[in-house]
Design a protein around this motif. Sequence first.
Motif, PDB file in Angstrom:
ATOM      1  N   GLY A   1      77.276  -6.252 150.381  1.00 43.94           N
ATOM      2  CA  GLY A   1      76.614  -6.504 149.104  1.00 43.94           C
ATOM      3  C   GLY A   1      75.114  -6.690 149.214  1.00 43.94           C
ATOM      4  N   THR A   2      74.515  -6.134 150.252  1.00 37.97           N
ATOM      5  CA  THR A   2      73.078  -6.346 150.458  1.00 37.97           C
ATOM      6  C   THR A   2      72.231  -5.102 150.218  1.00 37.97           C
ATOM      7  N   SER A   3      72.851  -3.931 150.115  1.00 37.30           N
ATOM      8  CA  SER A   3      72.054  -2.700 150.009  1.00 37.30           C
ATOM      9  C   SER A   3      71.381  -2.553 148.655  1.00 37.30           C
ATOM     10  N   HIS A   4      71.945  -3.178 147.627  1.00 34.39           N
ATOM     11  CA  HIS A   4      71.364  -3.122 146.282  1.00 34.39           C
ATOM     12  C   HIS A   4      71.532  -4.483 145.624  1.00 34.39           C
ATOM     13  N   PRO A   5      70.611  -4.842 144.744  1.00 36.43           N
ATOM     14  CA  PRO A   5      70.728  -6.136 144.059  1.00 36.43           C
ATOM     15  C   PRO A   5      71.846  -6.121 143.020  1.00 36.43           C
ATOM     16  N   ILE A   6      72.389  -7.303 142.739  1.00 34.40           N
ATOM     17  CA  ILE A   6      73.390  -7.436 141.696  1.00 34.40           C
ATOM     18  C   ILE A   6      72.955  -8.531 140.744  1.00 34.40           C
ATOM     19  N   ASP A   7      73.134  -8.307 139.479  1.00 34.21           N
ATOM     20  CA  ASP A   7      72.819  -9.307 138.455  1.00 34.21           C
ATOM     21  C   ASP A   7      74.133  -9.998 138.093  1.00 34.21           C
ATOM     22  N   MET A   8      74.426 -11.103 138.774  1.00 34.90           N
ATOM     23  CA  MET A   8      75.707 -11.775 138.573  1.00 34.90           C
ATOM     24  C   MET A   8      75.840 -12.326 137.161  1.00 34.90           C
ATOM     25  N   LYS A   9      74.757 -12.832 136.586  1.00 35.49           N
ATOM     26  CA  LYS A   9      74.805 -13.395 135.234  1.00 35.49           C
ATOM     27  C   LYS A   9      75.151 -12.315 134.216  1.00 35.49           C
ATOM     28  N   SER A  10      74.472 -11.167 134.329  1.00 32.82           N
ATOM     29  CA  SER A  10      74.745 -10.058 133.414  1.00 32.82           C
ATOM     30  C   SER A  10      76.158  -9.522 133.622  1.00 32.82           C
ATOM     31  N   GLY A  11      76.592  -9.467 134.889  1.00 31.21           N
ATOM     32  CA  GLY A  11      77.940  -8.974 135.175  1.00 31.21           C
ATOM     33  C   GLY A  11      79.001  -9.835 134.533  1.00 31.21           C
ATOM     34  N   THR A  12      78.846 -11.156 134.644  1.00 25.77           N
ATOM     35  CA  THR A  12      79.810 -12.060 134.021  1.00 25.77           C
ATOM     36  C   THR A  12      79.778 -11.940 132.510  1.00 25.77           C
ATOM     37  N   GLN A  13      78.577 -11.826 131.945  1.00 25.03           N
ATOM     38  CA  GLN A  13      78.452 -11.707 130.486  1.00 25.03           C
ATOM     39  C   GLN A  13      79.114 -10.434 129.987  1.00 25.03           C
ATOM     40  N   ASN A  14      78.857  -9.308 130.660  1.00 26.47           N
ATOM     41  CA  ASN A  14      79.477  -8.047 130.253  1.00 26.47           C
ATOM     42  C   ASN A  14      80.990  -8.090 130.428  1.00 26.47           C
ATOM     43  N   ALA A  15      81.444  -8.745 131.505  1.00 27.70           N
ATOM     44  CA  ALA A  15      82.883  -8.856 131.748  1.00 27.70           C
ATOM     45  C   ALA A  15      83.570  -9.629 130.630  1.00 27.70           C
ATOM     46  N   LEU A  16      82.936 -10.691 130.157  1.00 27.78           N
ATOM     47  CA  LEU A  16      83.512 -11.465 129.049  1.00 27.78           C
ATOM     48  C   LEU A  16      83.545 -10.641 127.770  1.00 27.78           C
ATOM     49  N   ALA A  17      82.485  -9.878 127.534  1.00 27.88           N
ATOM     50  CA  ALA A  17      82.444  -9.032 126.339  1.00 27.88           C
ATOM     51  C   ALA A  17      83.543  -7.980 126.394  1.00 27.88           C
ATOM     52  N   ALA A  18      83.745  -7.390 127.574  1.00 23.39           N
ATOM     53  CA  ALA A  18      84.795  -6.385 127.735  1.00 23.39           C
ATOM     54  C   ALA A  18      86.173  -7.012 127.546  1.00 23.39           C
ATOM     55  N   THR A  19      86.346  -8.226 128.039  1.00 19.06           N
ATOM     56  CA  THR A  19      87.633  -8.911 127.908  1.00 19.06           C
ATOM     57  C   THR A  19      87.975  -9.162 126.451  1.00 19.06           C
ATOM     58  N   LEU A  20      87.027  -9.682 125.680  1.00 12.57           N
ATOM     59  CA  LEU A  20      87.299  -9.924 124.256  1.00 12.57           C
ATOM     60  C   LEU A  20      87.556  -8.613 123.529  1.00 12.57           C
ATOM     61  N   TYR A  21      86.888  -7.552 123.970  1.00 15.01           N
ATOM     62  CA  TYR A  21      87.118  -6.244 123.348  1.00 15.01           C
ATOM     63  C   TYR A  21      88.572  -5.818 123.534  1.00 15.01           C
ATOM     64  N   ILE A  22      89.110  -5.897 124.778  1.00 17.51           N
ATOM     65  CA  ILE A  22      90.481  -5.423 124.992  1.00 17.51           C
ATOM     66  C   ILE A  22      91.516  -6.413 124.465  1.00 17.51           C
ATOM     67  N   LEU A  23      91.182  -7.717 124.447  1.00 17.45           N
ATOM     68  CA  LEU A  23      92.131  -8.692 123.917  1.00 17.45           C
ATOM     69  C   LEU A  23      92.356  -8.514 122.420  1.00 17.45           C
ATOM     70  N   GLY A  24      91.404  -7.922 121.752  1.00 19.05           N
ATOM     71  CA  GLY A  24      91.562  -7.696 120.318  1.00 19.05           C
ATOM     72  C   GLY A  24      92.364  -6.457 119.984  1.00 19.05           C
ATOM     73  N   LEU A  25      92.576  -5.582 120.949  1.00 19.81           N
ATOM     74  CA  LEU A  25      93.256  -4.313 120.704  1.00 19.81           C
ATOM     75  C   LEU A  25      94.766  -4.495 120.578  1.00 19.81           C
ATOM     76  N   PRO A  26      95.428  -3.590 119.859  1.00 23.48           N
ATOM     77  CA  PRO A  26      96.898  -3.632 119.813  1.00 23.48           C
ATOM     78  C   PRO A  26      97.478  -3.271 121.168  1.00 23.48           C
ATOM     79  N   GLY A  27      98.508  -3.996 121.594  1.00 25.82           N
ATOM     80  CA  GLY A  27      99.107  -3.756 122.890  1.00 25.82           C
ATOM     81  C   GLY A  27      99.043  -5.008 123.746  1.00 25.82           C
ATOM     82  N   SER A  28      99.464  -4.864 124.990  1.00 29.17           N
ATOM     83  CA  SER A  28      99.471  -6.014 125.890  1.00 29.17           C
ATOM     84  C   SER A  28      98.291  -5.936 126.852  1.00 29.17           C
ATOM     85  N   THR A  29      97.850  -7.112 127.301  1.00 27.77           N
ATOM     86  CA  THR A  29      96.719  -7.206 128.213  1.00 27.77           C
ATOM     87  C   THR A  29      97.156  -7.891 129.499  1.00 27.77           C
ATOM     88  N   TYR A  30      96.834  -7.265 130.630  1.00 31.77           N
ATOM     89  CA  TYR A  30      97.134  -7.819 131.940  1.00 31.77           C
ATOM     90  C   TYR A  30      95.837  -8.306 132.577  1.00 31.77           C
TER      91      TYR A  30
END
Length: 556
Positions: free
Chosen positions: A366-395
């Motif tokens: 994980g050293t060859s390129h920088p990672i924005d952990m704060k942005s990654g977590t924020q986007n992950a939460l946004a994606a999670t709420l997006y799929i949790l709202g969809l019809p169907g089951s979520t794993y």
Amino acid sequence: MSKTTKKSSGLSTDKNWWRQAAIYQIYPRSFADSNGDGIGDIKGITSRIPYLKSLAIDAVWLSPFYPSALADGGYDVDDYRNVDPKLGTLADFDEMLAGLHKQGIRVFVDIVPNHSSNLHEWFKEAIDAKPGSKARDRYVFRDGKGANGELPPSDWVSHFAPSAWTHESTFGGKNGQWFLHWFAPEQPDFNWENREVQKDFLKTLTFWSDRGVDGFRIDVAHGLAKDLSEPFRSMPVHEGLEQRGNKGKGIWGDRNEVFAIYKEWRKVFNQYDPPRVAVAEAYVHPERLPLYASTKTLGQCFDFRFIETPFEAAAYKAATKEAIDLAKKNKSSCTWTLSNHDQIRHATKMGLNPAVERRDWMLSNGTSHPIDMKSGTQNALAATLYILGLPGSTYMYQGEELGLHEVTDIPEKDIQDPQYLRNLKVDKGRDGCRVPLPWTSSGSSFGFGSGGAHLPQPKWFADYSVEVEEKDSLSPLSIYRKALKLRSELQTKEDIKWHKTKDISVLHYSRPNGWHCITNFRGHAYPMPKGEILIASSPLVNGRITAGTTVWFKKK
């Protein structure tokens, strides 16, 4: 005649409970350790039932907990109808199952039908048996090529080693044959043309169903049927979707013959009231997914498209529409997932520049390129709420709810995954998402157990611990808990309606009861539509939805 197993009053009687369920995957060895030996166990899961209840989930899915030498993280099974002594006993399992059921949480167990371990009693018997024997016919043994049979029977490659064939002498065999394994050599493939193999798995499904298990996740569900006709067809590289296509006639994987197996399994599932549920792990062409999710076969099939779908509005909308259309073909329900035990945690993926080659990045610790952990977590939460709202089951995979990132710097001496150790070290492997969970901000293993942890935990885990996040109303854990509770209250018909937005980076859909979901992927701050805000993955700023934010709301 249906079998009705004893169930606590905590369980719903709805036979379709699985269609829009929220299922939480537990990797038992990394969830909670009850005895301080550094390995998670069944009693550890039982001790954390209050935590699981707090997530408002419908079910848990347990990765393999069977006796295993851990050549592949438990997916090398010695005995399909028992518990690994390092993880507990069948009595411990029954206690856990009853405790979860009492809280209204159902249980899926992982079934690994493509292969056993080399320590399975059948394989030990096969190694000691003669060529052409009944014992060998349960697996795939063949004579080798070359003047003295010193070469593999074909050019097939496995996932974890250069060849898909290993000489039997590796495990003490003295007859000069080779055996087939699509994964590690310690994972010999079953011969699914053998009726004894077929019947034994029916026995296994019945064994767990009779104990009260509610469902099964089927590992490598596409791989059981193989083209073993000779001369063997050539396959010097892994058979991907491109080579296999959607015709059901590949060498290994997604052959049409596999559905006869699952139709027989369905007869077992339907003997119970309510019927047992199954979900296929099937890496197949999207057009083939409905065959696994049919009511005549397994009933559900993972749709993995969101694991690699870039966090962009157009890509998410296309993936959503395709998945819903496919599910409607056979009246199954969609299955949404962003992570699992085989994948780099999606918070990490979403914090990296999409142009970065992730395999090389992982090999660099994980050293060859920088990672924005704060942005990654924020986007992950946004994606999670997006799929949790969809019809169907979520794993969901354990640790997602904490916003955990991949552990990229596991020292080579501590790596356990054969994906790295057996594959010329060209891939760092999957250990980074299997590191034991942090429950507290201090301690020898951040509350995982009283001892250490079987994989090293980084210091930054302290800030992602359950103990820390429970005190923060804006933490990933708090957002998950609130969203999952709301989801159970808002659940409605399996329909969706799209709404136009004024920004190509913003998606807006609604469900039939007026439940709306709007996501700003990478656009400028977007004005919040009128309505009652139910939850937001990130705070609004001056009444506007910032990039990397999903909001649920109801129209007034």
